[in-house]
Scaffold this active site. Structure first.
Site, PDB file in Angstrom:
ATOM      1  N   ALA A 228      42.935  28.899  47.898  1.00 49.57           N
ATOM      2  CA  ALA A 228      42.074  30.097  47.818  1.00 49.57           C
ATOM      3  C   ALA A 228      42.930  31.354  47.957  1.00 49.57           C
ATOM      4  O   ALA A 228      43.321  31.960  46.948  1.00 49.57           O
ATOM      5  CB  ALA A 228      40.991  30.038  48.880  1.00 49.57           C
ATOM      6  N   GLU A 258      53.494  36.822  49.477  1.00 52.64           N
ATOM      7  CA  GLU A 258      53.953  36.133  48.261  1.00 52.64           C
ATOM      8  C   GLU A 258      54.963  37.001  47.515  1.00 52.64           C
ATOM      9  O   GLU A 258      54.688  38.189  47.319  1.00 52.64           O
ATOM     10  CB  GLU A 258      52.754  35.799  47.370  1.00 52.64           C
ATOM     11  CG  GLU A 258      51.839  34.770  48.030  1.00 52.64           C
ATOM     12  CD  GLU A 258      50.688  34.307  47.135  1.00 52.64           C
ATOM     13  OE1 GLU A 258      50.590  34.792  45.993  1.00 52.64           O
ATOM     14  OE2 GLU A 258      49.907  33.463  47.576  1.00 52.64           O
ATOM     15  N   HIS A 276      51.500  29.556  44.101  1.00 53.93           N
ATOM     16  CA  HIS A 276      50.302  30.243  43.592  1.00 53.93           C
ATOM     17  C   HIS A 276      50.124  29.996  42.088  1.00 53.93           C
ATOM     18  O   HIS A 276      50.122  30.930  41.283  1.00 53.93           O
ATOM     19  CB  HIS A 276      50.363  31.751  43.890  1.00 53.93           C
ATOM     20  CG  HIS A 276      49.022  32.413  43.828  1.00 53.93           C
ATOM     21  ND1 HIS A 276      48.724  33.555  44.526  1.00 53.93           N
ATOM     22  CD2 HIS A 276      47.888  32.096  43.140  1.00 53.93           C
ATOM     23  CE1 HIS A 276      47.476  33.921  44.270  1.00 53.93           C
ATOM     24  NE2 HIS A 276      46.949  33.051  43.432  1.00 53.93           N
TER      25      HIS A 276
HETATM   26  N1  LIG Z   1      45.058  29.586  43.655  1.00 51.55           N
HETATM   27  C1  LIG Z   1      44.718  30.311  42.613  1.00 51.55           C
HETATM   28  O1  LIG Z   1      45.496  30.528  41.697  1.00 51.55           O
HETATM   29  C2  LIG Z   1      43.335  30.869  42.521  1.00 51.55           C
HETATM   30  C3  LIG Z   1      42.647  31.179  43.654  1.00 51.55           C
HETATM   31  N2  LIG Z   1      41.380  31.687  43.571  1.00 51.55           N
HETATM   32  C4  LIG Z   1      40.696  32.009  44.819  1.00 51.55           C
HETATM   33  O2  LIG Z   1      39.551  31.171  44.927  1.00 51.55           O
HETATM   34  C5  LIG Z   1      38.496  31.947  45.478  1.00 51.55           C
HETATM   35  C6  LIG Z   1      37.165  31.310  45.120  1.00 51.55           C
HETATM   36  O3  LIG Z   1      36.951  31.419  43.735  1.00 51.55           O
HETATM   37  P1  LIG Z   1      35.525  31.054  43.086  1.00 51.55           P
HETATM   38  O4  LIG Z   1      35.071  29.736  43.523  1.00 51.55           O
HETATM   39  O5  LIG Z   1      35.642  31.322  41.637  1.00 51.55           O
HETATM   40  O6  LIG Z   1      34.626  32.183  43.762  1.00 51.55           O
HETATM   41  P2  LIG Z   1      33.047  32.207  43.922  1.00 51.55           P
HETATM   42  O7  LIG Z   1      32.711  33.636  44.176  1.00 51.55           O
HETATM   43  O8  LIG Z   1      32.404  31.501  42.788  1.00 51.55           O
HETATM   44  O9  LIG Z   1      32.798  31.349  45.258  1.00 51.55           O
HETATM   45  C7  LIG Z   1      33.170  31.793  46.524  1.00 51.55           C
HETATM   46  C8  LIG Z   1      32.107  31.289  47.494  1.00 51.55           C
HETATM   47  O10 LIG Z   1      32.580  31.504  48.823  1.00 51.55           O
HETATM   48  C9  LIG Z   1      31.474  31.915  49.615  1.00 51.55           C
HETATM   49  N3  LIG Z   1      32.025  32.557  50.802  1.00 51.55           N
HETATM   50  C10 LIG Z   1      32.588  33.766  50.923  1.00 51.55           C
HETATM   51  N4  LIG Z   1      33.067  33.957  52.151  1.00 51.55           N
HETATM   52  C11 LIG Z   1      32.800  32.830  52.841  1.00 51.55           C
HETATM   53  C12 LIG Z   1      33.053  32.398  54.167  1.00 51.55           C
HETATM   54  N5  LIG Z   1      33.715  33.153  55.054  1.00 51.55           N
HETATM   55  N6  LIG Z   1      32.641  31.160  54.526  1.00 51.55           N
HETATM   56  C13 LIG Z   1      31.961  30.375  53.653  1.00 51.55           C
HETATM   57  N7  LIG Z   1      31.692  30.728  52.395  1.00 51.55           N
HETATM   58  C14 LIG Z   1      32.127  31.931  51.987  1.00 51.55           C
HETATM   59  C15 LIG Z   1      30.649  32.780  48.715  1.00 51.55           C
HETATM   60  O11 LIG Z   1      29.315  32.888  49.147  1.00 51.55           O
HETATM   61  C16 LIG Z   1      30.774  32.034  47.372  1.00 51.55           C
HETATM   62  O12 LIG Z   1      29.733  31.105  47.194  1.00 51.55           O
HETATM   63  C17 LIG Z   1      38.722  33.338  44.850  1.00 51.55           C
HETATM   64  O13 LIG Z   1      38.126  34.352  45.630  1.00 51.55           O
HETATM   65  C18 LIG Z   1      40.217  33.452  44.819  1.00 51.55           C
HETATM   66  O14 LIG Z   1      40.690  34.116  45.971  1.00 51.55           O
HETATM   67  C19 LIG Z   1      40.758  31.869  42.369  1.00 51.55           C
HETATM   68  C20 LIG Z   1      41.409  31.566  41.213  1.00 51.55           C
HETATM   69  C21 LIG Z   1      42.774  31.093  41.186  1.00 51.55           C
HETATM   70  O1  LIG Z   2      46.938  35.330  38.249  1.00 53.84           O
HETATM   71  C1  LIG Z   2      47.226  34.382  38.952  1.00 53.84           C
HETATM   72  O2  LIG Z   2      48.037  33.540  38.662  1.00 53.84           O
HETATM   73  C2  LIG Z   2      46.505  34.234  40.276  1.00 53.84           C
HETATM   74  C3  LIG Z   2      45.176  33.600  40.092  1.00 53.84           C
HETATM   75  C4  LIG Z   2      44.293  33.908  41.225  1.00 53.84           C
HETATM   76  O3  LIG Z   2      44.657  33.764  42.364  1.00 53.84           O
HETATM   77  C5  LIG Z   2      42.944  34.411  40.962  1.00 53.84           C
HETATM   78  O4  LIG Z   2      42.541  34.427  39.779  1.00 53.84           O
HETATM   79  O5  LIG Z   2      42.263  34.806  41.924  1.00 53.84           O
END
Ligand SMILES: NC(=O)C1=CN([C@@H]2O[C@H](COP(=O)(O)OP(=O)(O)OC[C@H]3O[C@@H](n4cnc5c(N)ncnc54)[C@H](O)[C@@H]3O)[C@@H](O)[C@H]2O)C=CC1
Ligand SMILES: O=C(O)CCC(=O)C(=O)O
Length: 306
Positions: A228, A258, A276
């Site tokens: 996340a 990072e 990441h």
């Molecule tokens: N590793 C990577 O490259 C990537 C990481 N991410 C991270 O993943 C996160 C989640 O992405 P999605 O699932 O698309 O977002 P989303 O918005 O669809 O889901 C996030 C969920 O977390 C819930 N939430 C927020 N704060 C909370 C808490 N403290 N405790 C419990 N639930 C909570 C929200 O109500 C929501 O349902 C993004 O915010 C981003 O930071 C996203 C894309 C790529």
């Molecule tokens: O652009 C990236 O590689 C990071 C992806 C990510 O963490 C996000 O989409 O939230």
């Protein structure tokens, strides 16, 4: 001519489509941004570029910048409120990478369960440590999801098909239409799970959702997976939990800083790490690129400027 500035890169196909459509596309390194930002209409970033007040103020000198696009999900690298107050729209591409992040999450679960991360290292050092690497199956185990949004739902579907029990907690409460998974309190997810996987955004108000207290609730045999955001987990507390055998291991894609300098964490034998790369697949980047093109087209058509 509408000028689009791409910092952190964008899929080649998207860049070509934008150019073919008549946009003036510039690519730059983040160090060059402050010099160029006054002369562009659109800024496209991934996670490396920080779009904070100083950069936005520079853009406001000419008032040309109208749209900032985060090619990805998390907008924690952008001062969204300040941009909006300044009349600049901020958009992201929320669904394009969900499957890729879900697959990386599963990859870390497999890695730490079967010692893939550490045997890749030790075998290159001419060691054959077969006896040490007796792992565990995912089948029959409980996966606990913190956050049940787009990515978590993709993880849940895949874990369920592997024969795992899936439980989850979300601040929004129980989700409709997911009766095959059990909704639990935050603490119960931590206590009951063999794998705890985090899928929540980073929030300045609640930095370390997982710290010493939360790690102490987890089973000694459990694994923590964080694809996340860094900062959602207190890295010092995590290191203590790993060193004191409070949890069995961790899979980590995101770090407090990072690129991370936390050598203890990245070299830890119980930790599987990636830099990441949750969204770094050919498919996700292509989807993101095409969505960025659509957002730009929609924005300027809506404003009647194109
Ligand atoms: N590793 C990577 O490259 C990537 C990481 N991410 C991270 O993943 C996160 C989640 O992405 P999605 O699932 O698309 O977002 P989303 O918005 O669809 O889901 C996030 C969920 O977390 C819930 N939430 C927020 N704060 C909370 C808490 N403290 N405790 C419990 N639930 C909570 C929200 O109500 C929501 O349902 C993004 O915010 C981003 O930071 C996203 C894309 C790529
Ligand atoms: O652009 C990236 O590689 C990071 C992806 C990510 O963490 C996000 O989409 O939230």
């Amino acid at each position: 001519m509408i000028r689009v500035l791409i910092s952190d890169g964008l899929d080649d196909i998207a860049v070509k489509i934008l150019s073919d459509k008549g946009y003036d596309v510039l690519e730059c390194e983040k160090e060059e941004l402050l010099d160029i930002i006054r002369n562009v209409d659109v800024l496209v970033v991934r996670s490396a570029t920080k779009v904070r007040k100083p950069l936005i103020d520079k853009a406001l000198e000419s008032k040309r910048l109208k749209l900032i696009i985060r090619g990805g999900v998390g907008v924690d690298n952008i001062d969204v409120e300040y941009a909006k107050e300044s009349g600049i729209e901020v958009r992201n591409t929320p669904t394009a990478s969900s499957i890729s992040v879900a697959e990386l999450t599963l990859s870390h679960m497999f890695a730490v369960s079967r010692f893939l991360h550490i045997s890749n290292v030790t075998m290159r050092d001419n060691k054959w440590e077969k006896k040490k690497y007796e792992g565990v199956e995912l089948f029959g185990k409980t996966l606990g999801l913190i956050g049940f949004g787009r990515i978590a739902r993709e993880v849940a579907k895949r874990a369920y098909s592997l024969g795992m029990d899936v439980i989850y907690y979300d601040i929004l409460g129980k989700a409709d239409g997911y009766d095959e998974y059990e909704y639990c309190s935050f603490d119960d997810v931590l206590k009951k799970s063999d794998y705890v996987s985090l899928h929540i955004p980073y929030s300045n108000d609640k930095r370390n959702v997982i710290g010493e207290r939360e790690l102490s609730l987890m089973k000694d045999t459990a694994f923590l997976i964080n694809c996340a955001r860094g900062g959602v987990v207190d890295e010092n507390a995590l290191l203590d939990a790993l060193n004191n055998n409070k949890i069995a291991g961790a899979g980590i894609d995101v770090f407090e800083e990072e690129p991370t300098k936390n050598e203890q964490l990245i070299n830890h034998p119980k930790v599987s790490v990636t830099p990441h790369i949750g969204a770094s697949t050919v498919e996700a980047q292509k989807r993101i690129g095409l969505e960025v093109v659509d957002i730009i087209d929609d924005f300027f058509n809506r404003k009647g400027l194109f």
